[in-house]
Design a protein around this motif. Sequence first.
Motif, PDB file in Angstrom:
ATOM      1  N   UNK A  14      86.306 -29.827 116.633  1.00 14.27           N
ATOM      2  CA  UNK A  14      87.061 -30.935 116.045  1.00 14.27           C
ATOM      3  C   UNK A  14      87.102 -32.142 116.970  1.00 14.27           C
ATOM      4  N   UNK A  15      87.106 -31.895 118.273  1.00 11.94           N
ATOM      5  CA  UNK A  15      87.199 -32.985 119.234  1.00 11.94           C
ATOM      6  C   UNK A  15      85.934 -33.807 119.368  1.00 11.94           C
ATOM      7  N   UNK A  16      84.845 -33.368 118.758  1.00 10.72           N
ATOM      8  CA  UNK A  16      83.563 -34.052 118.921  1.00 10.72           C
ATOM      9  C   UNK A  16      83.206 -34.960 117.747  1.00 10.72           C
ATOM     10  N   UNK A  17      84.002 -34.984 116.675  1.00 10.31           N
ATOM     11  CA  UNK A  17      83.634 -35.792 115.515  1.00 10.31           C
ATOM     12  C   UNK A  17      84.853 -36.078 114.649  1.00 10.31           C
ATOM     13  N   UNK A  18      84.717 -37.114 113.807  1.00  5.26           N
ATOM     14  CA  UNK A  18      85.776 -37.451 112.860  1.00  5.26           C
ATOM     15  C   UNK A  18      85.722 -36.562 111.622  1.00  5.26           C
ATOM     16  N   UNK A  19      84.501 -36.254 111.157  1.00  5.59           N
ATOM     17  CA  UNK A  19      84.298 -35.398 109.991  1.00  5.59           C
ATOM     18  C   UNK A  19      83.519 -34.170 110.428  1.00  5.59           C
TER      19      UNK A  19
END
Length: 500
Positions: free
Chosen positions: A171-176
Amino acid sequence: MAKKTGNTCIGLVFIIGAICMCLREFSPAVVGRQTPLAGRPAPMSLRGKKVAMHQGPPEASSEDKAEAEKRRLAAKQLADKRPRLAPIPMPFGNVSLDLSMMSYNQFVPRMYNMCKGLGFRKGKILPSIGFCSDENQGYPTILITKHFGAYPFNHGYIGGIMALDRHGPHAGHADDVVLVHAPHVGFEPDLQVYGTYRRRQIAANADSGDMQMSGTCGKVVGVLQPYIDTYNALLGRIRVKVEGEEVLISLSRLLLPSDEKSDEDLSISLQFDELLEEGALENPYLRQSSTSIFRASTSFSEKFKQIVSSEELSEEGVVEGGWRSLKNSKLRHLLTPDMFTFVKSAEKLQGEEHRLERSLLPNLPDVFTSPYDNELSASLICMQSEFDRSVHSVAAEPAYKGKNLMLISGLNIDVSPAQELQEAFPTTMFLPWAAYVQLKDGSRRVIEQSELVSELFSHSTENEDAIDMEESIRELFVRKRSRITFFDSNTNKKKAAQVL
């Protein structure tokens, strides 16, 4: 009069704007919201408050209208088809194979376009895969990289088990975010069997020169084998024959109830109610040195007599005295799933490395008595049980809150390459099972198989956002290379490393 007319016009505009906003508020979202009932009152946020003028949603472009029409026609085309195969009964619901699976080069762009339709944004989506570690899962991974423009994060353990402790970093690596979960099973088209796959990395047969077959998924095959051996041994210890008007069953003493604790890690417990007549255990027909003979239950007797009278049974499994072993291919199905269970010591099933075995264990009687290949049935159970576990995990994960998320589960079917095509990428088919969608606005929904297949099929296999893999790699060689530096706290200076 002019002033009064002007005020009236302003009032009308104000009312029209308020109506537009209400209509917008009431319109169903893409996923997770139901169309409101007619006459639903205005939302609390609008009651008693002034509403700014609103012109309503912009008219759809000609391209959007054309795409919507394509999707409508595709959905109708799929709905008009009639399946030829009945769904497979499974623990978490029936699985449809017919008119469901699609090749990966069609599935991945459709999945990407489905995400775009849900509001996921180009360049902001990070996929993650819950695949087995086998080398033949590389082609699906490459296609996901191509269409999503990012190499996928990894949520998978060997055997298609999901690593559910990795949500935070993902989750910490992208918005979607998108999670694609799929255990896999090999399919050999020449033999028409599941669970095996031709690998060129294994030395060719010395006599035929053919590439060797190996189990796929190897983890599933490895988990199943001890249980298959135990099950076959059980069938060999159950013998049946007709004696006059009665059907007798001979059971090895190893199968009978005992007060002694078994020292075996794996065993089978028989459920005698359906197999033997009432009270047979306390009053056997005949006791012998290593076996006991019982009268069969009425239902079992009727089924056995029907087979004996209607079919020519081979001599397979026949022993002295006319007894027939249930190993006979015509008789083995008489031992139904409700007649036996597998028992294994709990300490041998602890840890994530045994999660697949724990998932399969209560369902193995159904797997072994199913008309389908064991490996296919076991892989489908893994698919279903891991989706169920993963949905509850991602739905409760704080790191995914406020993000667009889709979890999609299915089965990767690895079609074994022909002998003369060993250099080609394997043909991998995807059988969708279910999806879970959670959007930024908090809406969430589970999409079941039939609806998921229809939704995917309605989207285009063309992806204008897909990257050119070869060009992207070629560009790496001409791009100006950045200096790699290290800070030396002793000299308080940055030093550059020499690159070969």
